[in-house]
Design an enzyme around this catalytic site. Structure first.
Site, PDB file in Angstrom:
ATOM      1  N   ASP A  59       0.823  -1.209   0.000  1.00 23.30           N
ATOM      2  CA  ASP A  59       0.000   0.000   0.000  1.00 23.30           C
ATOM      3  C   ASP A  59       0.856   1.258   0.000  1.00 23.30           C
ATOM      4  OD1 ASP A  59      -2.853  -0.567   0.037  1.00 23.30           O
ATOM      5  OD2 ASP A  59      -2.506  -1.588   1.923  1.00 23.30           O
ATOM      6  N   LEU A  60       1.853   1.293   0.865  1.00 26.71           N
ATOM      7  CA  LEU A  60       2.646   2.511   1.009  1.00 26.71           C
ATOM      8  C   LEU A  60       3.509   2.766  -0.220  1.00 26.71           C
ATOM      9  CD1 LEU A  60       3.642   2.087   4.753  1.00 26.71           C
ATOM     10  CD2 LEU A  60       1.867   3.567   3.792  1.00 26.71           C
TER      11      LEU A  60
END
Length: 407
Positions: free
Chosen positions: A180-181
């Site tokens: 996600d990051l």
């Protein structure tokens, strides 16, 4: 006459001041990206469904106030507007918001009704100035394009879990959501680049990235090594595929990372440990030799490092100029003088609880000034009436929109 002491410096606008962002995303990748834009000074409106809002509000315990700390990690410096985007009223309000925005970020599931309603072709026709970023799990093309996914499925499908863990143990996910990051940070680079291009052309554009693509981009040396050799990489625990010694070692009371990046550093390490003969051993004199004889070298280092506490070795090796660091827990990290000196942990009042909310701040400073944490993550719909008024709705119209389809 004595001059009065100067007051605090006035808060400067961030580099993205004046940029308006509509956050149509949820979970982590999109909200983290839009929080970063907000940290940089952009005005961000988070659009959420009236019932429940962003699912991460309920991803707990722990909670602080009504919201889970997971939600609180990725939504500061924003305002929250609740709209039912499946209704005509909700869509009309969203388009009023988009008409005055610069950036829209969404992660609608491919093929969903919302993905069709807010397809870029439609948005571009109505709002040609708009930069639109679509985030997905696996990208826009290919056999997995329509599949939903979370961070852990991306870590598995894109290979990270095959590289993480001990050689004789099971695959392990990274400790935090790097899928996600990673997508959030590549998306952040994309939308800021698109704003620069729009300044030249006057037109927005459609950007896409995914958790899967971002993980492939982060393979870096793992990828080029595989392309060169055709060999399947294997897990090395904390070890490095191309540098030795470059890993964590057990000490008498914890673990210590030793990071030797060249042959001169290895000679310094051997001398500091009282093992100068290692530096002249042909198995260890060069890095390539040490990679080949990794196990033989560790057979010398591991039992020695296990005899004394971490602090002893840290002091000794750092004094010899050898990069070394204790493996610290998060409580130790946040209490560290280095963290304090950098101003990386900031606090903001939390209206729901009355308690200060601690946040890890944006990691880039501008002329020595770190962007401030200005406001706490908003409560669900906290700013709905305020934003609808800004969009030109009167009180009765706002009530109908916020009341849902039956109002």
């Amino acid at each position: 006459m004595q001059q009065p002491a100067p007051g605090p410096a006035p808060e400067r606008p961030g580099p993205l001041a004046g940029i308006r962002v509509v956050d149509l995303s949820k979970i982590l990748a999109g909200p983290y990206l839009t929080m970063s834009l907000a940290d940089l000074g952009a005005e961000v409106v988070k659009v959420e469904h009236p019932v429940g809002g962003d699912p991460t509000r309920r991803w707990g315990p722990p909670f602080q106030g009504d919201d889970a700390t997971y939600y609180l990690a990725a939504n500061r410096n924003k305002r929250s507007l609740t709209l039912d985007l499946t209704t005509e009223r909700g869509q009309e309000a969203a388009h009023r918001l988009l008409a005055r925005a610069d950036i829209a970020v969404e992660n609608f599931r491919p093929g969903s009704s919302l993905a069709r309603t807010f397809a870029y072709q439609e948005l571009s026709a109505r709002h040609p100035h708009l930069v639109v970023l679509h985030l997905s799990a696996f990208g826009e093309q290919g056999p997995l394009a329509g599949e939903p996914g979370y961070d852990m499925t991306a870590q598995a499908a894109a290979g990270l879990m095959s590289l993480t863990g001990e050689p004789d143990g099971p695959p392990v996910k990274a400790g935090y959501a790097i899928g996600d990051l990673g997508a959030a940070l590549f998306g952040l680079a994309g939308v800021t680049a698109a704003l620069v291009e729009r300044a030249r052309t006057g037109r927005g554009q459609y950007l896409t990235t995914s958790l899967y693509e971002s993980q492939l981009a982060l393979h870096v040396n793992w990828a080029t090594a595989h392309f060169a050799t055709g060999e399947r990489p294997t897990r090395l625990g904390s070890g490095h595929p191309s540098l030795v010694p470059y890993q964590a070692y057990a000490t008498a009371d914890g673990h210590l990372v030793v990071a030797v990046g060249n042959d001169a550093l290895f000679r310094s390490l051997a001398g500091a440990l009282g093992l100068p003969a290692l530096a002249d051993d042909p198995r260890f004199t060069t890095n390539s030799a040490r990679v080949t004889h990794r196990d033989a070298l560790n057979a010398h280092l591991e039992p020695l490092l296990a005899t004394r506490p971490t602090a002893h070795w840290s002091t000794l090796l750092q004094g010899a100029g050898v990069p070394a660091a204790p493996v610290r827990h998060l409580d130790e990290v946040y209490a560290s003088p280095q963290t304090e000196a950098l101003g990386m942990v900031q606090t903001v009042d939390h209206p729901a609880t009355g308690d200060p909310l601690r946040q890890v701040a944006f990691p880039v400073s501008f002329q020595g000034v770190r962007p401030p944490v200005r406001t706490a993550p908003p409560a669900l719909g906290e700013h709905s009436a305020e934003i609808l008024t800004e969009l030109g709705y009167d009180e009765a119209e706002s009530a109908r929109i916020l009341g849902g389809p039956g109002t």
